[in-house]
Design a protein around this motif. Structure first.
Motif, PDB file in Angstrom:
ATOM      1  N   PRO A 265     -44.152   3.049  21.138  1.00  0.00           N
ATOM      2  CA  PRO A 265     -45.304   3.772  21.679  1.00  0.00           C
ATOM      3  C   PRO A 265     -45.254   3.942  23.197  1.00  0.00           C
ATOM      4  CG  PRO A 265     -45.899   1.507  21.161  1.00  0.00           C
ATOM      5  CD  PRO A 265     -44.508   1.711  20.629  1.00  0.00           C
ATOM      6  N   MET A 266     -45.836   5.066  23.675  1.00  0.00           N
ATOM      7  CA  MET A 266     -46.023   5.260  25.107  1.00  0.00           C
ATOM      8  C   MET A 266     -47.355   4.615  25.479  1.00  0.00           C
ATOM      9  SD  MET A 266     -43.560   6.802  26.773  1.00  0.00           S
ATOM     10  CE  MET A 266     -44.319   7.589  28.184  1.00  0.00           C
ATOM     11  N   ASP A 267     -47.310   3.308  25.711  1.00  0.00           N
ATOM     12  CA  ASP A 267     -48.507   2.554  26.037  1.00  0.00           C
ATOM     13  C   ASP A 267     -48.676   2.500  27.559  1.00  0.00           C
ATOM     14  OD1 ASP A 267     -46.456   0.867  26.779  1.00  0.00           O
ATOM     15  OD2 ASP A 267     -46.876  -0.637  25.230  1.00  0.00           O
ATOM     16  N   ARG A 268     -49.625   1.675  28.002  1.00  0.00           N
ATOM     17  CA  ARG A 268     -49.897   1.570  29.432  1.00  0.00           C
ATOM     18  C   ARG A 268     -48.650   1.168  30.206  1.00  0.00           C
ATOM     19  NH1 ARG A 268     -54.351  -2.457  32.373  1.00  0.00           N
ATOM     20  NH2 ARG A 268     -53.311  -2.501  34.422  1.00  0.00           N
ATOM     21  N   GLN A 269     -47.897   0.215  29.730  1.00  0.00           N
ATOM     22  CA  GLN A 269     -46.705  -0.244  30.432  1.00  0.00           C
ATOM     23  C   GLN A 269     -45.687   0.885  30.593  1.00  0.00           C
ATOM     24  OE1 GLN A 269     -44.213  -2.976  28.291  1.00  0.00           O
ATOM     25  NE2 GLN A 269     -43.332  -3.886  30.150  1.00  0.00           N
ATOM     26  N   ALA A 270     -45.503   1.663  29.528  1.00  0.00           N
ATOM     27  CA  ALA A 270     -44.533   2.754  29.580  1.00  0.00           C
ATOM     28  C   ALA A 270     -44.960   3.834  30.562  1.00  0.00           C
ATOM     29  CB  ALA A 270     -44.341   3.343  28.190  1.00  0.00           C
ATOM     30  N   TRP A 271     -46.222   4.219  30.507  1.00  0.00           N
ATOM     31  CA  TRP A 271     -46.696   5.263  31.417  1.00  0.00           C
ATOM     32  C   TRP A 271     -46.626   4.792  32.870  1.00  0.00           C
ATOM     33  CZ3 TRP A 271     -46.588  10.016  30.247  1.00  0.00           C
ATOM     34  CH2 TRP A 271     -46.932  10.488  28.968  1.00  0.00           C
ATOM     35  N   LEU A 287     -52.833  13.779  31.891  1.00  0.00           N
ATOM     36  CA  LEU A 287     -53.968  12.994  32.377  1.00  0.00           C
ATOM     37  C   LEU A 287     -54.741  12.357  31.222  1.00  0.00           C
ATOM     38  CD1 LEU A 287     -55.285  15.361  35.204  1.00  0.00           C
ATOM     39  CD2 LEU A 287     -53.797  13.356  35.423  1.00  0.00           C
ATOM     40  N   ARG A 288     -54.927  13.081  30.162  1.00  0.00           N
ATOM     41  CA  ARG A 288     -55.634  12.521  29.003  1.00  0.00           C
ATOM     42  C   ARG A 288     -54.844  11.352  28.409  1.00  0.00           C
ATOM     43  NH1 ARG A 288     -59.394  15.311  25.560  1.00  0.00           N
ATOM     44  NH2 ARG A 288     -59.870  14.065  23.716  1.00  0.00           N
ATOM     45  N   ASN A 289     -53.514  11.506  28.344  1.00  0.00           N
ATOM     46  CA  ASN A 289     -52.683  10.417  27.823  1.00  0.00           C
ATOM     47  C   ASN A 289     -52.793   9.167  28.694  1.00  0.00           C
ATOM     48  OD1 ASN A 289     -51.699  11.885  25.632  1.00  0.00           O
ATOM     49  ND2 ASN A 289     -49.985  12.722  26.797  1.00  0.00           N
ATOM     50  N   PHE A 290     -52.886   9.369  30.006  1.00  0.00           N
ATOM     51  CA  PHE A 290     -53.052   8.213  30.906  1.00  0.00           C
ATOM     52  C   PHE A 290     -54.351   7.478  30.587  1.00  0.00           C
ATOM     53  CE2 PHE A 290     -50.720  10.816  34.427  1.00  0.00           C
ATOM     54  CZ  PHE A 290     -49.528  10.699  33.724  1.00  0.00           C
ATOM     55  N   ASP A 291     -55.413   8.248  30.377  1.00  0.00           N
ATOM     56  CA  ASP A 291     -56.699   7.628  30.049  1.00  0.00           C
ATOM     57  C   ASP A 291     -56.642   6.883  28.717  1.00  0.00           C
ATOM     58  OD1 ASP A 291     -57.924   8.490  32.357  1.00  0.00           O
ATOM     59  OD2 ASP A 291     -58.808  10.273  31.444  1.00  0.00           O
ATOM     60  N   GLU A 292     -56.050   7.512  27.724  1.00  0.00           N
ATOM     61  CA  GLU A 292     -55.998   6.896  26.405  1.00  0.00           C
ATOM     62  C   GLU A 292     -55.143   5.640  26.399  1.00  0.00           C
ATOM     63  OE1 GLU A 292     -54.676  10.035  23.870  1.00  0.00           O
ATOM     64  OE2 GLU A 292     -56.692  10.934  23.696  1.00  0.00           O
ATOM     65  N   ALA A 293     -54.120   5.605  27.258  1.00  0.00           N
ATOM     66  CA  ALA A 293     -53.274   4.418  27.345  1.00  0.00           C
ATOM     67  C   ALA A 293     -53.886   3.345  28.232  1.00  0.00           C
ATOM     68  CB  ALA A 293     -51.886   4.798  27.875  1.00  0.00           C
ATOM     69  N   GLY A 294     -54.907   3.716  29.023  1.00  0.00           N
ATOM     70  CA  GLY A 294     -55.588   2.745  29.871  1.00  0.00           C
ATOM     71  C   GLY A 294     -54.839   2.399  31.143  1.00  0.00           C
ATOM     72  N   SER A 325     -57.350  24.052  32.794  1.00  0.00           N
ATOM     73  CA  SER A 325     -56.861  23.518  31.518  1.00  0.00           C
ATOM     74  C   SER A 325     -56.805  22.002  31.564  1.00  0.00           C
ATOM     75  CB  SER A 325     -55.471  24.071  31.212  1.00  0.00           C
ATOM     76  OG  SER A 325     -55.506  25.446  30.962  1.00  0.00           O
ATOM     77  N   ALA A 326     -56.285  21.455  32.669  1.00  0.00           N
ATOM     78  CA  ALA A 326     -56.193  20.004  32.802  1.00  0.00           C
ATOM     79  C   ALA A 326     -57.573  19.368  32.812  1.00  0.00           C
ATOM     80  CB  ALA A 326     -55.437  19.649  34.078  1.00  0.00           C
ATOM     81  N   TYR A 327     -58.519  20.008  33.468  1.00  0.00           N
ATOM     82  CA  TYR A 327     -59.890  19.497  33.539  1.00  0.00           C
ATOM     83  C   TYR A 327     -60.535  19.465  32.154  1.00  0.00           C
ATOM     84  CZ  TYR A 327     -64.876  19.497  34.806  1.00  0.00           C
ATOM     85  OH  TYR A 327     -66.216  19.221  34.906  1.00  0.00           O
ATOM     86  N   ARG A 328     -60.290  20.515  31.385  1.00  0.00           N
ATOM     87  CA  ARG A 328     -60.856  20.563  30.030  1.00  0.00           C
ATOM     88  C   ARG A 328     -60.196  19.531  29.118  1.00  0.00           C
ATOM     89  NH1 ARG A 328     -60.018  26.254  27.861  1.00  0.00           N
ATOM     90  NH2 ARG A 328     -61.328  25.535  26.154  1.00  0.00           N
ATOM     91  N   ASN A 329     -58.915  19.311  29.300  1.00  0.00           N
ATOM     92  CA  ASN A 329     -58.189  18.376  28.439  1.00  0.00           C
ATOM     93  C   ASN A 329     -58.433  16.922  28.817  1.00  0.00           C
ATOM     94  OD1 ASN A 329     -57.043  20.427  26.909  1.00  0.00           O
ATOM     95  ND2 ASN A 329     -55.271  20.618  28.257  1.00  0.00           N
ATOM     96  N   ALA A 330     -58.768  16.688  30.079  1.00  0.00           N
ATOM     97  CA  ALA A 330     -58.993  15.313  30.556  1.00  0.00           C
ATOM     98  C   ALA A 330     -60.322  15.274  31.304  1.00  0.00           C
ATOM     99  CB  ALA A 330     -57.844  14.875  31.458  1.00  0.00           C
ATOM    100  N   PRO A 331     -61.429  15.232  30.567  1.00  0.00           N
ATOM    101  CA  PRO A 331     -62.739  15.365  31.211  1.00  0.00           C
ATOM    102  C   PRO A 331     -63.280  14.098  31.867  1.00  0.00           C
ATOM    103  CG  PRO A 331     -62.997  15.176  28.830  1.00  0.00           C
ATOM    104  CD  PRO A 331     -61.516  15.199  29.100  1.00  0.00           C
ATOM    105  N   SER A 332     -62.492  13.032  31.944  1.00  0.00           N
ATOM    106  CA  SER A 332     -63.015  11.794  32.537  1.00  0.00           C
ATOM    107  C   SER A 332     -63.297  11.999  34.025  1.00  0.00           C
ATOM    108  CB  SER A 332     -62.024  10.640  32.344  1.00  0.00           C
ATOM    109  OG  SER A 332     -60.871  10.820  33.135  1.00  0.00           O
ATOM    110  N   THR A 333     -64.246  11.238  34.526  1.00  0.00           N
ATOM    111  CA  THR A 333     -64.704  11.433  35.901  1.00  0.00           C
ATOM    112  C   THR A 333     -63.639  11.114  36.942  1.00  0.00           C
ATOM    113  OG1 THR A 333     -65.606   9.179  35.869  1.00  0.00           O
ATOM    114  CG2 THR A 333     -67.105  10.984  35.294  1.00  0.00           C
ATOM    115  N   ARG A 334     -62.640  10.290  36.596  1.00  0.00           N
ATOM    116  CA  ARG A 334     -61.689   9.909  37.639  1.00  0.00           C
ATOM    117  C   ARG A 334     -60.705  11.014  37.992  1.00  0.00           C
ATOM    118  NH1 ARG A 334     -57.903   4.926  35.576  1.00  0.00           N
ATOM    119  NH2 ARG A 334     -57.114   5.764  33.623  1.00  0.00           N
ATOM    120  N   TRP A 335     -60.622  12.074  37.206  1.00  0.00           N
ATOM    121  CA  TRP A 335     -59.719  13.180  37.545  1.00  0.00           C
ATOM    122  C   TRP A 335     -60.454  14.397  38.100  1.00  0.00           C
ATOM    123  CZ3 TRP A 335     -55.674  10.551  37.678  1.00  0.00           C
ATOM    124  CH2 TRP A 335     -55.280   9.683  36.653  1.00  0.00           C
ATOM    125  N   GLY A 336     -61.759  14.488  37.889  1.00  0.00           N
ATOM    126  CA  GLY A 336     -62.482  15.697  38.261  1.00  0.00           C
ATOM    127  C   GLY A 336     -62.357  16.063  39.722  1.00  0.00           C
TER     128      GLY A 336
END
Length: 526
Positions: A265-271, A287-294, A325-336
Motif C-alpha cells: 500500500p501507498m501509506d503515510r510512510q510511502a507518500w 492531494l486527496r491521497n495525501f489526506d487519506e494516507a494521513g 480540479s485539485a480543489y474539488r478533488n481535495a476539499p480539505s481546508t489545509r489545501w484551499g
C-alpha cells in the motif's frame, strides 16, 4: 454641439483577431456570424483545441479537419508567423497536443508547396517533454504512414538531444508506449549532444533495454544504476528503504513507480518518502491521497510551500482550471489557501481593471455539456467562471453576471477566494435557462460601465428584435469577447474600434487587454 471632441471619446485601436465587417454567415444558434481571417480563426481554435475531442457544436473529426485546413493554409502563406506562434502555443499558452499536430501538419503542407525552410525548426520548437518525440512520430505514422520526411526526423532528433535524460527514460519509456525511446532513436538517428557526455551511453542503454539485451549499465548513468540497485532489493526489505528519501530521489523514483516497486500500500510512510521528489503536477493530482494516507502537517506544509512558489507555478505549465480540479478533488481546508494562491499566480495576466467593469459568464447548455477534454472533469462554463471570478476579485468595481436565457448577478468582494466563489457561482448554473442570448443579456444589465468582458463560446442566438451583440452597448465602450471554444463564426465584428476577441484556457491572451486599455494597438502575444 461637438460630435467627436468629447470627454468620453476614445482612440480607435486594432487587435489581431480580425473579422469581416459585415456578417456572411450565422453562428451555430442562428445569429449573424462574422468570419475571421485564417490566422484569427486558427489562433482561437488552437488555444482551445484538445484535438480528438467533441464539443457541443462540432464533432471531433470535423473540428480536427478544420484545424488541419487552417494550419495548412497559414503555414504556406506565412511560415514565419507559424514559427513564432507554435512555440508560444506550447509554452505560454500551455497547450500540448495542438501545437504538436500543428507543427507536423505545417511541415506536410509546406513540403507539398515546395517550401523547405523552417520545417525542422517547426517540429523541434513544439517538443518540450521527453515523451513528445515519440508522440510526434506516432501521430505522423498513424496519419501518413512510415515514410517520414527528413525535416520531421531532424526536428525530432534535435528535440531528442534536448530532452532525453535518465529520469525521462525512467518515467516515459514504458511498455504502454507505441514508440519507445529506442524506437525513436532507431528512426531519427540523433547524435548525442556535445555538452552531454553521458548521452551516447543513454541511447545505447535505451536500445539494450528495448531489445532485452542484458548488458551492464554504464558508470556515467548514475540514476539508472541507482534504480537498478533498488530493483534488486528483495520485496520484503524494500519498505525499509523508505527511511532514505534521498536514495529514492537519486534513483528517479516517481510515485507511480514506487507503488509498483513496494508491492504494497501507498501509506503515510510511502507518500512522505516520495513527496520530496515529486513534481508539481504529481503533487496537485495527489492531494486527496495525501489526506487519506494521513501525511503529517509538517510534510503538508512543505507541499503547500511548493504549490505557492512562483517559480514552481510558472515552471509547472498548469492550465488554471487544473487548480480548480485539485480543489474539488481535495476539499480539505489545509489545501484551499495554497491552491487559491497558486491559482492567483497562474492567472497573472488577467488584468485588474479600474473604473466600472461588466463581466458576463455564459452558463448556457453549450458551455455545460461535456468536459474540456476526456481526461478532465472541468466543463467550459467552469473555465469561464474561473476567469470571470478572477476579474471580479481583482477589479475595482466589477459587476459579475451569469447569463443564458436570462441573467443572475453574482455579488462578491474584491480579494475574495476565487475557488470558493467559483463553487458558489457554478452552483447557480441552469438557474436562468439554457440558451445563449448575449445581446439581450447585455441590454438587461449594462448601466454605463467603462468596459464589458464576455466569457462564452460566443454562439449567440438571434435576438427576438434581431439586434446584434456589437450594438447592445454604446459603440464607444470597449467590449472584449473571451472565446472558450474557437468556433468558426464570431458573434460580433472584431479587431478594430472597440470590439476585440481573445480566447483559450490559459491566461496568456489576457495580456493584450492592458495594451488596448492604455490606448495602444495590440499585436499577437508572441
Amino acid at each position: 454641439m461637438s460630435k467627436f471632441n468629447t470627454a468620453t471619446n476614445r482612440p480607435a485601436l486594432s487587435s489581431p483577431v480580425r473579422t469581416e465587417r459585415t456578417p456572411s454567415g450565422r453562428t451555430h444558434e442562428g445569429a449573424p456570424g462574422y468570419a475571421r481571417d485564417a490566422k484569427g480563426e486558427l489562433f482561437l481554435l488552437a488555444v482551445s483545441n484538445m484535438v480528438g475531442e467533441n464539443t457541443f457544436y462540432e464533432k471531433a473529426g470535423d473540428r480536427d479537419e478544420r484545424f488541419r485546413d487552417l494550419v495548412h493554409r497559414v503555414a504556406v502563406e506565412d511560415g514565419a508567423w507559424m514559427a513564432r506562434f507554435l512555440p508560444w502555443l506550447r509554452g505560454e499558452a500551455n497547450m500540448r497536443t495542438a501545437p504538436v499536430v500543428a507543427a507536423l501538419e505545417s511541415v506536410r503542407a509546406r513540403l507539398a508547396a515546395g517550401l523547405h525552410g523552417l520545417n525542422r525548426q517547426l517540429v523541434d520548437g513544439v517538443l518540450q517533454r521527453a515523451d513528445e518525440p515519440g508522440e510526434a512520430l506516432a501521430y505522423w505514422t498513424s496519419t501518413y504512414g512510415r515514410a517520414i520526411p527528413k525535416p520531421v526526423k531532424r526536428g525530432v532528433a534535435d528535440a531528442v538531444r534536448r530532452l532525453y535524460t535518465e529520469r525521462g527514460l525512467l518515467k516515459y519509456d514504458t511498455g504502454t508506449r507505441g514508440f519507445r525511446f529506442a524506437d525513436v532513436i532507431d528512426l531519427v538517428h540523433p547524435a548525442p549532444a556535445a555538452d552531454k557526455a553521458w548521452q551516447g551511453e543513454l541511447f545505447a542503454h535505451a536500445l539494450d533495454r528495448r531489445h532485452d539485451r542484458d548488458r551492464p549499465i554504464h558508470d556515467s548513468l548514475a540514476t539508472l544504476r541507482a534504480r537498478a540497485g533498488l530493483a534488486a532489493l528483495p520485496v520484503e526489505s524494500r519498505r525499509a528503504a523508505l527511511a532514505d528519501p534521498g536514495r529514492l530521489r537519486a534513483a528517479g523514483m516517481t510515485w507511480e513507480a514506487l507503488a509498483g516497486w513496494l508491492q504494497g500500500p501507498m501509506d503515510r510512510q510511502a507518500w512522505e518518502a516520495v513527496i520530496p521528489s515529486m513534481g508539481y503536477m504529481a503533487l496537485i493530482r495527489n492531494l486527496r491521497n495525501f489526506d487519506e494516507a494521513g501525511v503529517s502537517d509538517e510534510v503538508a506544509g512543505r507541499v503547500a510551500a511548493k504549490l505557492t512558489d512562483p517559480g514552481e507555478v510558472a515552471g509547472s505549465r498548469q492550465l488554471p482550471f487544473r487548480f480548480y480540479s485539485a480543489y474539488r478533488n481535495a476539499p480539505s481546508t489545509r489545501w484551499g489557501h495554497a491552491l487559491d494562491r497558486a491559482l492567483t499566480l497562474a492567472t497573472g495576466n488577467v488584468p485588474s481593471f479600474g473604473g466600472r467593469t461588466l463581466v458576463l459568464v455564459d452558463t448556457s447548455a453549450s458551455m455545460t455539456s461535456g468536459a474540456v477534454s476526456e481526461r478532465s472533469t472541468v466543463t467550459p462554463v467552469q473555465a469561464a467562471a474561473l476567469f470571470g471570478v478572477t476579474l471580479a476579485a481583482r477589479g475595482e468595481r466589477v459587476d459579475l453576471y451569469g447569463f443564458a436565457d436570462g441573467v443572475f448577478r453574482h455579488g462578491m468582494g474584491r480579494g475574495a477566494s476565487v475557488l470558493k466563489e467559483m463553487d458558489r457561482f457554478c452552483g447557480r448554473v441552469g438557474e436562468v435557462g439554457h440558451g445563449t442570448r448575449i445581446a439581450a443579456s447585455l441590454r438587461r444589465v449594462y448601466r454605463g460601465h467603462d468596459r464589458v468582458v464576455i466569457l462564452s463560446d460566443m454562439q449567440t442566438m438571434n435576438g427576438h428584435d434581431g439586434a446584434e451583440v456589437t450594438g447592445a452597448v454604446p459603440e464607444r465602450v470597449p467590449m472584449y469577447g473571451f472565446n472558450l471554444q474557437g468556433y468558426r463564426r464570431a458573434a460580433m465584428p472584431t479587431g478594430s474600434g472597440h470590439r476585440h476577441e481573445f480566447g483559450g484556457f490559459s491566461d496568456a491572451s489576457f495580456r493584450l487587454i492592458p495594451l488596448l486599455e492604455t490606448g495602444r494597438d495590440a499585436s499577437w502575444p508572441f
